[in-house]
Design a protein around this motif. Structure first.
Motif, PDB file in Angstrom:
ATOM      1  N   ARG A 547       0.159  -3.213 -13.501  1.00  0.00           N
ATOM      2  CA  ARG A 547       1.030  -2.997 -12.070  1.00  0.00           C
ATOM      3  C   ARG A 547       2.178  -3.819 -12.321  1.00  0.00           C
ATOM      4  N   LYS A 548       2.627  -5.160 -12.351  1.00  0.00           N
ATOM      5  CA  LYS A 548       3.364  -5.626 -12.338  1.00  0.00           C
ATOM      6  C   LYS A 548       4.453  -4.983 -13.705  1.00  0.00           C
ATOM      7  N   ALA A 549       4.242  -4.633 -14.482  1.00  0.00           N
ATOM      8  CA  ALA A 549       5.184  -3.781 -15.269  1.00  0.00           C
ATOM      9  C   ALA A 549       5.513  -1.959 -15.030  1.00  0.00           C
ATOM     10  N   LEU A 550       4.608  -1.831 -13.729  1.00  0.00           N
ATOM     11  CA  LEU A 550       5.517  -0.534 -13.195  1.00  0.00           C
ATOM     12  C   LEU A 550       6.241  -0.775 -11.726  1.00  0.00           C
ATOM     13  N   ARG A 551       6.473  -1.998 -11.609  1.00  0.00           N
ATOM     14  CA  ARG A 551       6.775  -2.200 -10.494  1.00  0.00           C
ATOM     15  C   ARG A 551       8.404  -2.798 -11.270  1.00  0.00           C
ATOM     16  N   SER A 552       8.153  -2.910 -12.189  1.00  0.00           N
ATOM     17  CA  SER A 552       9.516  -4.133 -12.998  1.00  0.00           C
ATOM     18  C   SER A 552      10.017  -1.868 -13.166  1.00  0.00           C
ATOM     19  N   MET A 553       9.333  -1.097 -14.184  1.00  0.00           N
ATOM     20  CA  MET A 553       9.667   0.277 -14.840  1.00  0.00           C
ATOM     21  C   MET A 553      10.597   0.527 -12.905  1.00  0.00           C
ATOM     22  N   ALA A 554       9.873   0.693 -11.601  1.00  0.00           N
ATOM     23  CA  ALA A 554      10.269   1.521 -10.849  1.00  0.00           C
ATOM     24  C   ALA A 554      11.994   0.834 -10.255  1.00  0.00           C
ATOM     25  N   SER A 555      12.612  -0.476 -10.845  1.00  0.00           N
ATOM     26  CA  SER A 555      13.483  -0.981 -10.375  1.00  0.00           C
ATOM     27  C   SER A 555      14.987  -0.958 -11.637  1.00  0.00           C
ATOM     28  N   CYS A 556      13.981   0.483 -12.957  1.00  0.00           N
ATOM     29  CA  CYS A 556      15.178   0.018 -13.508  1.00  0.00           C
ATOM     30  C   CYS A 556      16.043   1.528 -13.719  1.00  0.00           C
ATOM     31  N   ALA A 557      17.463   1.137 -13.625  1.00  0.00           N
ATOM     32  CA  ALA A 557      18.003   2.358 -13.669  1.00  0.00           C
ATOM     33  C   ALA A 557      18.236   3.219 -15.016  1.00  0.00           C
ATOM     34  N   THR A 558      16.900   2.880 -16.140  1.00  0.00           N
ATOM     35  CA  THR A 558      17.035   4.020 -17.225  1.00  0.00           C
ATOM     36  C   THR A 558      16.355   3.939 -18.023  1.00  0.00           C
ATOM     37  N   VAL A 559      15.607   5.295 -18.670  1.00  0.00           N
ATOM     38  CA  VAL A 559      14.202   5.849 -18.600  1.00  0.00           C
ATOM     39  C   VAL A 559      13.300   5.014 -19.463  1.00  0.00           C
ATOM     40  N   PRO A 560      12.217   4.322 -19.357  1.00  0.00           N
ATOM     41  CA  PRO A 560      12.217   2.997 -19.410  1.00  0.00           C
ATOM     42  C   PRO A 560      11.255   2.679 -20.678  1.00  0.00           C
ATOM     43  N   VAL A 561      11.467   3.979 -21.813  1.00  0.00           N
ATOM     44  CA  VAL A 561       9.906   4.152 -23.294  1.00  0.00           C
ATOM     45  C   VAL A 561      10.829   3.134 -24.332  1.00  0.00           C
ATOM     46  N   GLU A 562      10.057   2.716 -24.884  1.00  0.00           N
ATOM     47  CA  GLU A 562       9.796   1.626 -26.176  1.00  0.00           C
ATOM     48  C   GLU A 562       9.330   3.167 -27.208  1.00  0.00           C
ATOM     49  N   TRP A 563      10.670   3.304 -28.247  1.00  0.00           N
ATOM     50  CA  TRP A 563      10.292   4.330 -29.257  1.00  0.00           C
ATOM     51  C   TRP A 563      10.195   3.778 -30.288  1.00  0.00           C
ATOM     52  N   ILE A 564       8.986   4.053 -30.908  1.00  0.00           N
ATOM     53  CA  ILE A 564       8.067   3.603 -31.832  1.00  0.00           C
ATOM     54  C   ILE A 564       8.234   4.549 -32.588  1.00  0.00           C
ATOM     55  N   GLY A 565       8.971   4.104 -34.404  1.00  0.00           N
ATOM     56  CA  GLY A 565       8.561   5.316 -35.707  1.00  0.00           C
ATOM     57  C   GLY A 565       7.726   4.993 -36.211  1.00  0.00           C
ATOM     58  N   ALA A 566       7.345   5.849 -37.649  1.00  0.00           N
ATOM     59  CA  ALA A 566       6.444   5.422 -38.465  1.00  0.00           C
ATOM     60  C   ALA A 566       6.361   3.893 -39.091  1.00  0.00           C
ATOM     61  N   ALA A 567       7.800   3.862 -39.660  1.00  0.00           N
ATOM     62  CA  ALA A 567       7.738   1.985 -39.684  1.00  0.00           C
ATOM     63  C   ALA A 567       7.203   1.094 -39.108  1.00  0.00           C
TER      64      ALA A 567
END
Length: 690
Positions: A547-567
């Protein structure tokens, strides 16, 4: 004040021996000069000494006034500045003529040579190259006769490319008394005008204010505007009662970029001023309308400039209205929720500075489809704000805005759509496969949510056979049960499927056959993880963090995705440290389909409320998945079901990458609220029901 912003002034107050003495002349002149040179009001540069900016005398000659005027024009020319000229005293018009003559010490009404032709003085001043424009304040009898002949201005050395504004104390056949114009003007400039923008100009609004204060005289105005728009910002004073503008004026970054590009194509030699006020925009609009192209202009782009300016003027008015009407509810989160509801993209330059202005301009200038009316996106955004406000008063005020735009039908349609969408999102069937500990479940649990009852209605349905087909039939039975509980004409659209990680790693719930069709054909399916319904002790902790993370995301001006690769996935120790320290607590995107997807999901799901990854049969996309998510973020998760339906159709043939290739496990605030009762629940036997 920087040199390029300097403004010059000349106030001349002359007594005439052949006329009655004006008892309040000096008082009016000094106070008017004071407000015009006040840095917070008129902003003009005061001058003292031989060529001072205030001249009050009972012994002036015509040569004195001409010399003072010449010096004021010279200084304005040197600084490329606006010149404000105020003439206070007596004036007359000769018989059979409508030319005002300003009277000095030895003037008489029987000799035009003993006085100064005001129209000629103003024509010469405004025609001087380098003078940015002239504002004349004429407080004499017959003042309206001071209006210069536009033909003389147009035929001057500048070919009319200049700007002049005149405010006159009385009609051409009327006396002016008690310096009423000057004192009314002093009061207005000191007090400001509510709702008149950042500056006060010699326009209809000012004239209306002056007429209300100077009863008994027909105060008038005259404007000649054929100036280069960046040289005709003829504002008279700062408006101290305006809402402060952003550093760039009434235009945000989106509008600024579009206007810069259009003007560069129209007139390559022209640069817009740093501060784009309403007056600048109106001057530019007038220049385009009057065909002030010049030799270096490309007339093919004039219409484009006019369209952009018209949009920006409408945007400025819309922003001012919204700031007033929505003052009690406006916040960044409120605006971003409206943005998402209206279908505007997230993370654009619209959110760089003033969020409200940026979104209004983006809707008006960038979100216009090729075959859509230009007002559609703007109307949807304003309707989204009205809908989210929950106020009938706000809806009524903003419907008036739509009426002025000619878009009432579109506004009402959008309101109806948003109301229906809100109702449909609230009304959904939750189906849980939480009992599938190692393989497919023997039974599924179903809850009908959003019916208005205090607690969701719950039923349990047995699977007639273990495996995917039996689970699909049980879901179909749950759907039939839910539909049977809804009154006509309610329609069940949204279905949440909650399942353990081992099923989510290999199963697409929307592709389950229920009856004659796949589940996702007629229903919008959102996939959830059943672990957040687990009554274990850790469930409450991870849901609170989500819930805390979602509220933080709602105030984020950019797309809040942390992309992870195979490494990153192979370095389990570093990944585990990142999870423990909160690095992956919003949205985790896998840029590939891991061979051990189940293990990856089981590791990430307790931490990240949203997880994305590509289908196993998706083609390699070289980063295209991240671009797709960024482009469509504002529509997720409810944009995914439509993307899956398109993937099943022929539209997908030959498609290298599309949103339908994205898999998602999505836990939003609505889902976490549904899970809240489970966090406090005591584990009991299988016969227990909610």
């Amino acid at each position: 004040m920087r040199d390029e912003e300097r403004r010059h002034v000349l106030v001349v107050a002359a007594q005439c021996r052949s006329m009655r003495t004006l008892s309040r002349l000096e008082e009016a002149a000094r106070e008017l000069h004071g407000v015009l040179t006040d840095s917070a009001r008129g902003g003009c540069v005061p001058r003292t000494g031989e060529h001072c900016s205030l001249i009050v005398s009972a012994s002036l000659t015509t040569e004195d006034v001409r010399a003072a005027m010449h010096e004021a024009v010279r200084r304005a020319r040197a600084d490329n500045a606006v010149l404000v000229v105020a003439l206070l005293g007596h004036g007359f018009t000769p018989p059979q003529q409508a030319d005002l003559h300003f009277m000095v010490a030895e003037s008489t009404t029987g000799s035009t040579m003993s006085a100064l032709n005001v129209g000629q003085l103003l024509t010469e001043a405004v025609d001087e190259p380098g003078v940015k424009g002239v504002i004349a304040l004429i407080d004499t009898c017959h003042a309206a006769a001071a209006m210069p002949d536009p033909g003389r201005i147009a035929g001057g050395v500048r070919a009319g490319r200049t700007g002049l504004s005149v405010v006159a104390a009385a009609a051409a056949d009327q006396a002016a008394r008690g310096m009423r114009l000057s004192f009314a003007l002093i009061d207005v400039l000191r007090d400001g005008i509510a709702g008149a923008g950042a500056t006060i100009s010699a326009d209809a609004r000012l004239t209306e204010e002056l007429r209300s204060r100077a009863v008994g005289q027909d105060i008038g105005r005259f404007a000649y505007d054929n100036a280069r728009f960046d040289a005709a910002d003829l504002w008279l004073a700062h408006n101290i009662r305006s809402v402060p503008e952003a550093p760039g004026g009434v235009v945000g970054p989106v509008g600024r970029q579009d206007l810069d590009e259009a003007v560069a194509l129209w007139r390559a030699d022209t640069r817009l001023p740093a501060h784009l006020s309403l007056a600048v925009l109106r001057s530019l609009e007038a220049a385009v309308r009057q065909g002030d192209e010049g030799e270096v202009a490309d007339p093919r782009w004039g219409d484009r400039v006019g369209d952009v300016v018209a949009s920006l003027l409408r945007c400025a008015a819309t922003v001012e209205l919204l700031n007033t009407v929505l003052a009690d509810v406006l916040s960044s989160d409120f605006l971003r929720e409206a943005r998402q509801l209206a279908g505007l993209p997230a993370g654009s330059e619209a959110e760089a500075h003033d969020l409200l202005r940026g979104l209004v301009e983006y809707a008006a200038l960038r979100a216009v489809g090729a075959d859509e009316p230009g007002w559609r996106a703007s109307t949807r955004f304003v309707a989204a704000l009205a809908h989210l406000s929950g106020s009938d008063r706000v809806v009524a005020r903003l419907r008036e805005w739509a009426r002025d735009l000619g878009a009432v039908t579109g506004f009402n349609d959008a309101l109806a759509e948003f109301a229906e969408k809100s109702r449909q999102v609230d009304l959904r069937l939750v189906v849980s496969l939480a009992g599938a500990l190692t393989d497919w479940p023997e039974e599924v649990d179903a809850w009908l949510v959003g019916t208005g009852e205090p607690l969701p209605v719950h039923r349990r349905f047995a699977c007639d056979s273990p495996g995917r087909p039996g689970t699909g039939r049980a879901i179909g039975t749950a759907l039939a049960w839910a539909r049977g509980r809804l009154p006509a004409p309610e329609n069940l659209v949204n279905v949440d499927i909650a399942a353990p990680a081992h099923l989510l790693a290999r199963w697409q719930p929307e592709e389950s056959q229920v009856g004659l069709r796949l589940l996702g054909v007629n229903h919008d399916v959102v996939v959830r993880w059943s672990g957040r319904m687990d009554p274990a002790r850790e469930s409450a902790e991870m849901n609170v963090a989500a819930r805390k993370a979602l509220r933080s995301m709602a105030s984020c001006a950019t797309v809040p995705v942390e992309w992870i690769g195979a490494a990153a996935l192979h370095d389990r120790q570093t990944l585990e440290q990142g999870l423990l320290t909160g690095r992956y607590d919003t949205v985790v995107g896998l840029d590939h389909h891991p061979d051990s997807l189940q293990d990856v999901l089981e590791q990430l799901l307790p931490y990240a409320p949203i997880i994305l990854w590509p289908r196993q049969d998706a083609l390699p996309d070289d980063g295209g998945l991240a671009g797709l998510v960024h482009k469509h973020w504002h529509s997720l998760p409810y944009g995914l079901p439509a993307a899956y339906r398109r993937r099943w159709s022929r539209e997908h043939d030959g498609c290298v990458a599309c949103l339908g290739d994205v898999r998602a496990i999505w836990h939003d605030e609505a889902w976490l609220e549904f899970c809240r009762p489970f966090e406090q629940r005591v584990v009991a036997g299988p016969e227990e029901e909610w």
